[in-house]
Design an enzyme around this catalytic site. Sequence first.
Site, PDB file in Angstrom:
ATOM      1  N   GLY A  80       0.894  -0.905  -0.050  1.00  0.00           N
ATOM      2  CA  GLY A  80      -0.005  -0.116  -0.026  1.00  0.00           C
ATOM      3  C   GLY A  80       0.983   1.250   0.002  1.00  0.00           C
ATOM      4  CG  ASP A  83      -7.958  -2.358  -6.165  1.00  0.00           C
ATOM      5  OD1 ASP A  83      -8.736  -2.932  -7.073  1.00  0.00           O
ATOM      6  OD2 ASP A  83      -6.931  -3.057  -5.886  1.00  0.00           O
ATOM      7  CB  THR A 133      -1.970  -8.899  -7.498  1.00  0.00           C
ATOM      8  OG1 THR A 133      -0.818  -8.212  -6.952  1.00  0.00           O
ATOM      9  CG2 THR A 133      -1.982 -10.173  -7.083  1.00  0.00           C
ATOM     10  CG  ASN A 160     -11.104 -10.773 -11.769  1.00  0.00           C
ATOM     11  OD1 ASN A 160     -10.958  -9.518 -12.132  1.00  0.00           O
ATOM     12  ND2 ASN A 160     -10.908 -11.400 -10.675  1.00  0.00           N
TER      13      ASN A 160
END
Length: 486
Positions: free
Chosen positions: A13, A234, A256, A293
């Site tokens: 982060g 995000d 990721t 995804n």
Amino acid sequence: MLHIAIDIGASSGCLVAGKINNEKLDIQEIHRFSNGFSEKNGTYFWDIDHLLTEILQGLSIVKSLGYEDCTVGIETWAVDYALVGKDGKRLQDVISYRDHRTDNSIEKFAEIISKEKIYDKTGIQFLPFNTIYQLYEENENLLSETDKILMVPNYLGYRLTGKAVTEVTNASTMQLMNVKERTFDLELLEAISVKKEQFANLVEPGTILGTLRNDWFPEFILPNCTIINIASHDTASAIIGTPGEGENWAYLSSGTWSLLGMELKSPVINEASFNENYTNEWGAFETFRFLKNIMGLWILQEVQRNLQDAFSFEQLVLEAKQVPPFQQFIHFDDQRFLNPENMIGEIQAYCQETNQTIPRTVGELAAAVFYNLAIMYAVAIEELEIIVGEKIERLHIVGGGSQNEFLNQLTADLSKKIVYSGPIEATAIGNLLMQLISSGVIDSLEAGRLLVLESFKIKEYQPNAYYNHEVTQRFKEVVSKNKAIL
């Protein structure tokens, strides 16, 4: 006025400060920290208190730099949540979406409500870790004691302000929102024994959450902060920060996870989108992120970890370039790659089980990841064009993965699209843009994206004719055959 983006991903982060100087957006990383899940008694948890402490540490640095006032926006990954009791305290640690409790939940839940009906209601893709399946598997006693179910970024905002909300871009990923009615679907809630009242009120990006309660954190010297509900998923923030202009462009938020799709004015819910598992996540300004995804660089991160971090990403790219392409075709979206004990072993087992060349060297393993990710991107773009009925002319790759020039060029070559990479910090930039719009500094999303083009370096990749269409077709044939074998 200084604006602070709090951008938290699955592995790290950061707090990024932004302000407009000379008609450009200047950003500066103020504070960076690690993140990750850990295992306790067979369950994987996030250390959410660690994240809160790091946020406060970062804000104290802002204060030490001489800033008395700022706005703040918080975005994180999706689907995970905190259970809060009537006393305002968290009832348990936040369980990670990579936990195995939901491995078989989609099939179990489909016996209650069919997948077709769920998709028609929500427009959301089927992933085993969607919030609906996590809550379906949740401890019943804990749920009965729960006053509020807060998504991770909303929980962090609650801890900072005492104000509880459910921001829509993150809420839509739960697979609990009725896309036509733009609210919670009562039938789905009833099926998981959750009440609508257990969620805080829905809010759109750009609304004010509240002010930082400095008095709650006397151990930190903090600035005066107005917390804004930005697009708290995000990916939603990353798409806001993507410098796409006009029409006929797609995005790939690469990190990721890889999220590949288009920004649309209305959802696409039909047989093709259902069969190909495309999702209609809600975006800012009532747009929809119609996307797929794809497992993403998590695969390479885990390979790197299994190699005991002896090779940098740059070294892995160099090793991959020495290997002939397309030695094996691997469906990395298979659930077995979500969180295996050993990623290298899982890749090798997949290839052995499907009678393909087993990658053994570092270069062979890295090449298997890069070439198959690029093929998966190309296949997804091809599917996307068919489902949406529009020709995609250019692909914008943003996020940390946009730095990988080898993968960017492979993607351009296999998809036959012009690829633009950057900005790297698109998520934090999108976070900042929503704060700037909410504060009245800029007047629209279009103006914000033009600001991004003016402020950051964007690199172009033209497709080369190294590979033909047969590569992606071969991938689909082999994967289809291997699905039957496995």
